[in-house]
Every structure is written in structure tokens, then in C-alpha cells.
Design a protein around this motif. Structure first.
Motif, PDB file in Angstrom:
ATOM      1  N   LEU A 343       0.832  -1.211   0.000  1.00 19.03           N
ATOM      2  CA  LEU A 343       0.000   0.000   0.000  1.00 19.03           C
ATOM      3  C   LEU A 343       0.864   1.258   0.000  1.00 19.03           C
ATOM      4  CD1 LEU A 343      -2.811  -1.169   2.416  1.00 19.03           C
ATOM      5  CD2 LEU A 343      -3.136  -0.461   0.047  1.00 19.03           C
ATOM      6  N   ALA A 344       1.977   1.230   0.742  1.00 18.78           N
ATOM      7  CA  ALA A 344       2.880   2.394   0.770  1.00 18.78           C
ATOM      8  C   ALA A 344       3.420   2.651  -0.631  1.00 18.78           C
ATOM      9  CB  ALA A 344       4.010   2.163   1.765  1.00 18.78           C
ATOM     10  N   LYS A 345       3.755   1.573  -1.327  1.00 20.05           N
ATOM     11  CA  LYS A 345       4.245   1.692  -2.700  1.00 20.05           C
ATOM     12  C   LYS A 345       3.164   2.301  -3.601  1.00 20.05           C
ATOM     13  CE  LYS A 345       5.065  -1.397  -6.622  1.00 20.05           C
ATOM     14  NZ  LYS A 345       5.242  -2.783  -7.061  1.00 20.05           N
ATOM     15  N   GLN A 346       1.924   1.802  -3.440  1.00 19.48           N
ATOM     16  CA  GLN A 346       0.804   2.282  -4.246  1.00 19.48           C
ATOM     17  C   GLN A 346       0.542   3.769  -3.997  1.00 19.48           C
ATOM     18  OE1 GLN A 346      -0.874   0.373  -6.638  1.00 19.48           O
ATOM     19  NE2 GLN A 346      -1.442   2.471  -7.119  1.00 19.48           N
ATOM     20  N   VAL A 347       0.564   4.139  -2.714  1.00 12.04           N
ATOM     21  CA  VAL A 347       0.303   5.522  -2.311  1.00 12.04           C
ATOM     22  C   VAL A 347       1.382   6.455  -2.867  1.00 12.04           C
ATOM     23  CG1 VAL A 347       0.410   6.979  -0.248  1.00 12.04           C
ATOM     24  CG2 VAL A 347      -1.132   5.052  -0.291  1.00 12.04           C
ATOM     25  N   TYR A 348       2.639   5.976  -2.862  1.00  6.59           N
ATOM     26  CA  TYR A 348       3.732   6.780  -3.416  1.00  6.59           C
ATOM     27  C   TYR A 348       3.527   7.004  -4.922  1.00  6.59           C
ATOM     28  CZ  TYR A 348       8.323   8.108  -5.130  1.00  6.59           C
ATOM     29  OH  TYR A 348       9.345   8.759  -5.757  1.00  6.59           O
ATOM     30  N   GLN A 349       3.101   5.935  -5.614  1.00  3.38           N
ATOM     31  CA  GLN A 349       2.871   6.069  -7.056  1.00  3.38           C
ATOM     32  C   GLN A 349       1.706   7.030  -7.327  1.00  3.38           C
ATOM     33  OE1 GLN A 349       2.587   1.899  -7.951  1.00  3.38           O
ATOM     34  NE2 GLN A 349       4.729   1.771  -8.602  1.00  3.38           N
ATOM     35  N   ASN A 350       0.689   6.988  -6.464  1.00  3.94           N
ATOM     36  CA  ASN A 350      -0.438   7.924  -6.608  1.00  3.94           C
ATOM     37  C   ASN A 350       0.046   9.369  -6.493  1.00  3.94           C
ATOM     38  OD1 ASN A 350      -2.038   5.689  -6.734  1.00  3.94           O
ATOM     39  ND2 ASN A 350      -2.968   5.934  -4.718  1.00  3.94           N
TER      40      ASN A 350
END
Length: 437
Positions: A343-350
Motif C-alpha cells: 500500500l505504501a508503494k501504491q500511495v507513493y505512485q499515486n
């Protein structure tokens, strides 16, 4: 990494007034009652193109009848440990006191740059009264009046002169940094150990074991990033300090240094005031957020209804920013810990996502037409065009209107929510600007 400046001094010398003046805010409550400041105030100050963080230490002096002597000493010790420079405030109108002497003794022993600030110098005659503060052995007193702002410009010039050069960040650019933050004993070091699979950070049952920001380079899911633990080991004689203040002061550094904050909440204790303090730091610094409810293995009732209630309680406390992921995990049993990283990775990409101008107008303009901003004083507000601002730290959108001054906060939030509904911005703050077309 921004420098940190701490304002110290005995009660009622004007620390909160100076804090408000430097940060151009009115966040710190100001009154004539000694010890009014209870919360730890934190803000940013910008002067001559340089930015540094300011902490008002007033909130240390809590519920003590023996008029705070020990508490003030503790406040100064923590400030000298954590800050890059100390502003020591004294009161020209009251004159030199024993407390001032005590604080000066601690500051002289520390190797830190200190600026002696003689506050409440409201007229030229009082400048001569400031001479008695030479007895403190801390150099020339800078005469200011934080209430009127007189002398604060010269003070800020001196602050910039004395601040050490900002350390060059040795972490590689372009690799995201995830900070694990939370109040003492929420399981920050444990979850990092679980990620790494080795006991890199020392974990104990004593709240507040951690001392220095530790970077751990990490490669998981084919994704390269740094983990920042608000970490390191405290000296034994420091364990009695005000832990709550300490963890907030530590978190400032880790949060400013990160792209995504993983906020740890203790499932057995629920969301408390200090979790909110740290959340507000994350918001003020415009960082992306993943909330981890840790120690979920200790909760007996794990029904869907309980999870829903817990989630709603968290989002309610953190409103209006509610668009962030919440993970129920256990660092001890490693339950769902890799979900946290995903999720942290996803949030960073967002955070780095881009929306094409044509697509943005195609989606947003019909929505604005269906729900236009409410008219004010018989004037109709028209928004005809919108675009995403390139190269910003977080996604920022500009809407061009004929009367931008009349577009209020609720409508701004409406626009933000519509952007979130149509593009993946989960966990990431957004700026919405209304400009003259």
C-alpha cells in the motif's frame, strides 16, 4: 532536511507569541497566564529564501505545583538534544531571575548555538535594561518585541547566520522514503524488524527506546525504497524525560524526510491525542499516509463489524482528509505486514500520478456545470477551465474562475472529492487552487 529551531525559556516570557510571529500563524494560544501552552507547537518559518522548522517548547511545563523548576530543566535538555539552534527567551520587564540562570547554565554546557533573546523590549529605554542579561554568559542579548514584531527581522538574520549548513542527504534521489511514525511503544521498530527479517533496530518493552533516524535500504516486490525508523537508542539517564514531547520532536525529523508516512496505532489503546498530533504533522508537511492498526493479534473480537467501527472512528478523527488506506496488522506475528509495504508503494505512485488536461476538463467541467459554486451577493461564479500544475511535490490542480475570491472551502473540497473519485489519489494529499481566469 530542514533545520530545527527550539524556543525555550521560563513561563510567560512570550514563547508562543514569538512562535506565532515566526510561523506567521495564530496556532499557539497566547494569554497572560503562565503555562498556557500545553500542546507542542510546531511550524515552518521562511526567511530570505531559507526554510527551517520551529518548535515552541512551552507545553512541557505540566501540572506541577513546585513551579516547574524540574520541568523547565527537562524541556531545555530535550531541546538541546534535538534542535540545531536554541532561542533562549528572557523578559526585559521582569529582569534576570534564578530560573534564567539555571537554563543558561544548561545551555552553556551544550555545544549548541544559542541566541539570547530579550523579549518585551517595547521602547528604546528598555534596551538599556537588557544589559543585565550579559551576566548569563551567552553573548549579546537580541532585543525584540514579539508582540509588535520589532527586532524580529534582525533576529531572523542572526538565526540564518548561526544555523549549521543543512546536512547533505546521502540517500539516493528518486528512491521513495517511507517513515514509520507513531507514539512510543506502538510497534515501530518491531514492524521494521519484521520487514527486514533481522533485529536491526533494538526492540524493548520500554516506551521510547529509539533515538536517531535510521535509514534502511530495502528491496521488496521489485520496488526499491528506504525505510526511516524514528530510531536509535536513548541514553539511560534520558528515559525519565517527557516521552510524549520526545516522540513528536523525533517524528518531525522523520516526517520531513519522507515521501510516505506509515502511522502506527496501537489496537489495544485505540486512537489517542498523540496519534492526532503526529497525524497533524503529516498533514502539515503534505505527506502521503498509510495507517497501520498494530497488535491486531491481541484483539479478541475480530468481526467485520468491529473492523468497520474501528475504521470509521479513525476516519472521523482525521476528517476532512479521509481518503487513505487502513491496514489491521501485527508486527509480532507478521500478519499483513507486506500488505503495508504494498500500500505504501501504491500511495507513493499515486503521489506522482499525472492527469492530462483534456481528460481533466472532459470529466470535471460537466460536474461543475451540474453543481456550480453557490452564487454570492447575486454574482454567479463560472469555472471554465482546469489543469494540473506540473512538477509539484503533491498533485496540484488549478481551476480558473471569474470570481475566485467567492469560491469557499466546502466547494474546494467538492472538487477535490470528484478528482479522487475519478483518478487514483488514494492516501495522497491534493492541492486545489482557484485562480482568476
Amino acid at each position: 532536511m530542514a533545520n530545527l529551531v527550539a524556543i525555550v525559556g521560563r513561563p510567560n516570557v512570550g514563547k508562543s507569541t514569538l512562535f506565532n510571529r515566526l510561523t506567521k500563524s495564530r496556532r499557539a494560544i497566547v494569554s497572560d497566564t503562565a503555562g498556557t501552552t500545553r500542546d507542542r507547537q510546531y511550524g515552518k518559518c521562511e526567511w530570505n529564501g531559507r526554510e527551517f522548522s520551529v518548535v515552541d517548547t512551552g507545553g512541557w511545563v505540566v501540572n506541577s505545583d513546585d513551579i516547574f523548576e524540574d520541568a523547565i530543566r527537562r524541556q531545555v535538555l530535550v531541546a538541546t538534544e534535538e534542535a540545531d539552534l536554541v532561542l533562549f527567551l528572557v523578559d526585559v520587564q521582569t529582569g534576570l531571575t534564578d530560573w534564567d540562570q539555571d537554563v543558561a547554565t544548561i545551555l552553556r554546557r551544550s555545544k549548541l548555538p544559542v541566541i539570547l533573546v530579550a523579549n518585551k523590549t517595547d521602547n528604546n529605554d528598555q534596551i538599556y535594561d537588557a544589559a543585565e542579561f550579559y551576566a548569563l554568559g551567552l553573548g549579546d542579548p537580541q532585543c525584540i518585541s514579539s508582540a509588535t514584531g520589532s527586532g524580529t527581522g534582525d533576529l531572523l538574520d542572526l538565526v540564518l547566520d548561526k544555523l549549521p549548513a543543512v546536512a547533505i542527504d546521502e540517500t539516493e534521489d528518486g528512491i521513495p522514503r517511507f517513515a514509520v511514525v507513531g507514539r512510543p511503544n506502538a510497534g515501530k521498530s518491531s514492524i521494521i524488524n519484521a520487514f527486514i527479517g533481522e533485529d536491526r533496530n533494538i526492540v524493548t518493552e520500554i516506551a521510547g527506546t529509539t533515538r536517531d533516524s535510521i535509514y534502511t535500504r530495502f528491496d521488496k516486490f521489485g520496488f526499491d525504497f528506504y525505510l526511516v525508523d524514528t530510531a536509535g537508542i536513548r541514553r539511560k539517564n534520558k528515559v525519565s524525560e517527557d516521552l510524549e514531547f520526545y516522540s513528536v520532536m523525533r517524528s518531525i525529523r522523520a516526517i520531513e524526510n519522507s515521501d510516505v508516512c506509515i502511522l502506527m496505532i496501537d489496537a489495544t489503546r485505540g486512537i489517542e491525542a498523540q496519534d492526532m498530533n503526529i497525524f497533524q504533522l503529516i498533514q502539515r508537511n503534505n505527506k502521503s499516509l498509510v495507517v497501520v492498526v498494530n497488535k491486531w493479534d491481541l484483539v479478541e473480537n475480530k468481526d467485520q463489524a468491529v473492523i468497520k467501527t474501528f475504521e470509521n472512528a479513525i476516519r472521523q478523527r482525521m476528517a476532512p482528509f479521509v481518503d487513505f488506506p487502513i491496514v489491521f496488522a501485527s508486527a509480532l506475528t507478521k500478519q499483513r505486514i507486506f500488505k503495508v509495504l504494498e500500500l505504501a508503494k501504491q500511495v507513493y505512485q499515486n503521489r506522482t500520478s499525472k492527469v492530462g488536461t483534456a481528460k481533466l476538463n472532459e470529466v470535471m467541467l460537466p460536474l461543475i456545470e451540474a453543481y456550480p459554486p453557490p452564487s454570492i451577493k447575486g454574482k454567479y461564479i463560472k469555472i471554465k477551465y482546469c489543469t494540473q500544475v506540473p512538477n509539484t511535490q503533491i498533485p496540484s490542480f488549478v481551476f480558473y474562475a471569474n470570481l475566485p475570491q467567492y469560491v469557499k472551502e466546502p466547494y474546494r473540497r467538492f472538487l477535490e472529492n470528484k478528482i479522487r473519485e475519478n483518478w487514483p489519489m488514494h492516501g495522497c494529499p491534493i492541492n486545489v487552487f482557484i485562480r482568476q481566469k
